[in-house]
Design a protein around this motif. Structure first.
Motif, short mmCIF file in Angstrom:
data_model
loop_
_atom_site.label_atom_id
_atom_site.label_comp_id
_atom_site.label_asym_id
_atom_site.label_seq_id
_atom_site.Cartn_x
_atom_site.Cartn_y
_atom_site.Cartn_z
N ALA A 89 -10.55 -11.12 28.77
CA ALA A 89 -9.97 -10.96 27.44
C ALA A 89 -8.48 -10.63 27.54
O ALA A 89 -7.68 -11.10 26.72
N LEU A 90 -8.11 -9.85 28.54
CA LEU A 90 -6.69 -9.53 28.75
C LEU A 90 -5.91 -10.78 29.12
O LEU A 90 -4.81 -11.01 28.60
N ARG A 91 -6.45 -11.59 30.01
CA ARG A 91 -5.77 -12.84 30.38
C ARG A 91 -5.56 -13.72 29.15
O ARG A 91 -4.49 -14.31 28.96
N GLN A 92 -6.59 -13.82 28.32
CA GLN A 92 -6.48 -14.62 27.11
C GLN A 92 -5.44 -14.04 26.16
O GLN A 92 -4.64 -14.77 25.58
N HIS A 93 -5.42 -12.72 26.03
CA HIS A 93 -4.44 -12.05 25.16
C HIS A 93 -3.02 -12.31 25.63
O HIS A 93 -2.10 -12.46 24.80
N LEU A 94 -2.83 -12.39 26.94
CA LEU A 94 -1.49 -12.60 27.51
C LEU A 94 -1.13 -14.08 27.59
O LEU A 94 -0.04 -14.42 28.06
N GLY A 95 -2.01 -14.94 27.15
CA GLY A 95 -1.72 -16.38 27.16
C GLY A 95 -1.90 -17.01 28.52
O GLY A 95 -1.34 -18.09 28.78
N LEU A 96 -2.68 -16.38 29.39
CA LEU A 96 -2.92 -16.91 30.73
C LEU A 96 -4.21 -17.71 30.75
O LEU A 96 -5.07 -17.55 29.90
N HIS A 97 -4.31 -18.55 31.77
CA HIS A 97 -5.49 -19.41 31.90
C HIS A 97 -6.74 -18.57 32.19
O HIS A 97 -6.72 -17.67 33.03
N VAL A 98 -7.82 -18.87 31.49
CA VAL A 98 -9.11 -18.23 31.73
C VAL A 98 -10.08 -19.29 32.24
O VAL A 98 -10.44 -20.21 31.50
N PRO A 99 -10.47 -19.23 33.52
CA PRO A 99 -11.36 -20.25 34.07
C PRO A 99 -12.69 -20.31 33.33
O PRO A 99 -13.26 -19.28 32.98
N ASP A 100 -13.16 -21.53 33.12
CA ASP A 100 -14.47 -21.73 32.50
C ASP A 100 -15.50 -21.92 33.62
O ASP A 100 -15.43 -22.91 34.36
N PRO A 101 -16.44 -21.00 33.79
CA PRO A 101 -17.40 -21.11 34.89
C PRO A 101 -18.28 -22.35 34.79
O PRO A 101 -18.89 -22.76 35.79
N ASN A 102 -18.37 -22.95 33.62
CA ASN A 102 -19.21 -24.13 33.44
C ASN A 102 -18.43 -25.44 33.46
O ASN A 102 -19.00 -26.51 33.27
N ALA A 103 -17.12 -25.35 33.66
CA ALA A 103 -16.28 -26.56 33.63
C ALA A 103 -16.52 -27.41 34.88
O ALA A 103 -16.72 -26.88 35.98
N LYS A 104 -16.48 -28.72 34.71
CA LYS A 104 -16.61 -29.63 35.84
C LYS A 104 -15.31 -29.61 36.65
O LYS A 104 -14.22 -29.57 36.09
N THR A 105 -15.45 -29.64 37.97
CA THR A 105 -14.27 -29.60 38.82
C THR A 105 -14.54 -30.29 40.16
O THR A 105 -15.65 -30.21 40.69
N TYR A 106 -13.52 -30.96 40.67
CA TYR A 106 -13.62 -31.58 41.99
C TYR A 106 -13.02 -30.68 43.07
O TYR A 106 -12.99 -31.06 44.24
N ARG A 107 -12.55 -29.51 42.68
CA ARG A 107 -11.84 -28.65 43.62
C ARG A 107 -12.64 -28.32 44.88
O ARG A 107 -12.08 -28.36 46.00
N PRO A 108 -13.93 -27.96 44.80
CA PRO A 108 -14.65 -27.61 46.04
C PRO A 108 -14.64 -28.72 47.08
O PRO A 108 -14.38 -28.47 48.25
N VAL A 109 -14.91 -29.95 46.65
CA VAL A 109 -14.98 -31.04 47.62
C VAL A 109 -13.59 -31.46 48.08
O VAL A 109 -13.38 -31.79 49.27
N LEU A 110 -12.60 -31.43 47.20
CA LEU A 110 -11.24 -31.78 47.61
C LEU A 110 -10.68 -30.74 48.58
O LEU A 110 -9.94 -31.08 49.50
N THR A 111 -11.06 -29.48 48.38
CA THR A 111 -10.63 -28.43 49.31
C THR A 111 -11.21 -28.67 50.69
O THR A 111 -10.52 -28.53 51.71
N ILE A 112 -12.47 -29.05 50.75
CA ILE A 112 -13.10 -29.34 52.04
C ILE A 112 -12.41 -30.51 52.72
O ILE A 112 -12.13 -30.46 53.94
N PHE A 113 -12.11 -31.56 51.97
CA PHE A 113 -11.43 -32.72 52.57
C PHE A 113 -10.05 -32.32 53.10
O PHE A 113 -9.63 -32.76 54.18
N ALA A 114 -9.34 -31.48 52.35
CA ALA A 114 -8.00 -31.05 52.78
C ALA A 114 -8.07 -30.21 54.05
O ALA A 114 -7.29 -30.43 55.00
N ILE A 115 -9.01 -29.26 54.09
CA ILE A 115 -9.16 -28.42 55.28
C ILE A 115 -9.63 -29.26 56.47
O ILE A 115 -9.18 -29.04 57.62
#
Length: 264
Positions: A89-115
């Motif tokens: 709620a504080l992040r939202q109040h300050l206008g900062l990004h609040v991650p959505d735990p249910n949002a679709k993302t390719y980050r896990p697999v792209l991170t593995i490929f990068a590493i």
């Protein structure tokens, strides 16, 4: 003299008006230090707030605070005597990004490929004395297979359940979903070592082909929107092009490694 003494008072008043003040109530007992409380305190300080920190050091203090303020959780932040809420709620109040735990993302697999690519560079340097050795793609892809297999092996039961949503062979032979993580990891390790290619190549070719056909059918023919089990069974990676690419790369490795051995 009066004018000289008045000026500092006016300056102090301006500083008071410009100061950003916040009150924070967070759990800090002998048995539990709330991580979100620490993150909230850090965020407030980084945003330039003067923080009046109120650690709640016992269950009695915590329960009394919740009852008094009619809240169910801590931490709780107050800015200008207005209750903002907890960390998100504080992040939202300050206008900062609040991650959505249910949002679709390719980050896990792209991170593995990068590493995997970075590890490939390291292996290339250690094994052949140069970062960009001819075998760099092999090192990187084999490492990616091992890392992806590791993700699945953390919870094989959950992986196999998600895998059943789209894999054609697993739907016919349920046990295949339990074998797959071990097969992928084994093939990656053998290819990374450059040994027993006659075992690794057929395994990679088989699971890659079945996987590619399954993903293509589910995504491009049946038009289904599913989560990919490629990085384990607890992520929100969409089944799609990245998943198909993973399988096509395994097919390529299954074909290339024996061919390279024959040409050597």
């Amino acid at each position: 003299m009066d004018a000289q003494t008045q000026a500092p008072k006016q300056g102090d008043a301006k500083r008071e008006q410009g100061a950003k003040r916040a009150r924070l109530y967070r759990m800090k007992t002998p048995t539990h230090l709330c991580p979100f409380g620490l993150k909230t305190l850090d965020l407030l300080k980084r945003q330039g707030f003067e923080v009046e920190d109120h650690p709640l050091t016992s269950r009695e203090e915590i329960d009394a605070f919740k009852a008094r303020e009619n809240v169910k959780t801590t931490p709780q932040v107050y800015i200008n005597d207005e209750r903002i809420g907890g960390y998100e709620a504080l992040r939202q109040h300050l206008g900062l990004h609040v991650p959505d735990p249910n949002a679709k993302t390719y980050r896990p697999v792209l991170t593995i490929f990068a590493i995997a690519f970075l590890i490939g560079l390291v292996v290339s340097w250690v094994a052949e004395g140069t970062l960009f050795a001819p075998r760099l793609p092999e090192y990187a892809i084999a490492t990616a297979m091992v890392l992806l297999g590791l993700q699945k092996l953390q919870d094989v039961e959950r992986f196999s359940t998600m895998f059943l949503n789209y894999d054609l062979l697993a739907q016919r032979q349920v046990r295949y979903g339990y074998v797959y993580p071990y097969a992928e990891t084994l093939a990656g390790l053998l290819m990374l070592a450059g040994t027993l290619i006659w075992v690794a190549a057929p395994v990679a070719l088989f699971i890659g082909t079945v996987g590619a056909v399954s993903v293509f059918k589910a995504v491009y023919i049946d038009k289904r929107e599913l989560k990919c089990a490629c990085v384990g069974g607890n992520t929100n990676v969409p089944l799609g092009f990245v998943s198909l690419t993973e399988n096509l790369v395994m097919i390529a490795m299954g074909l290339w490694m024996p061919l390279r051995m024959l040409m050597a």
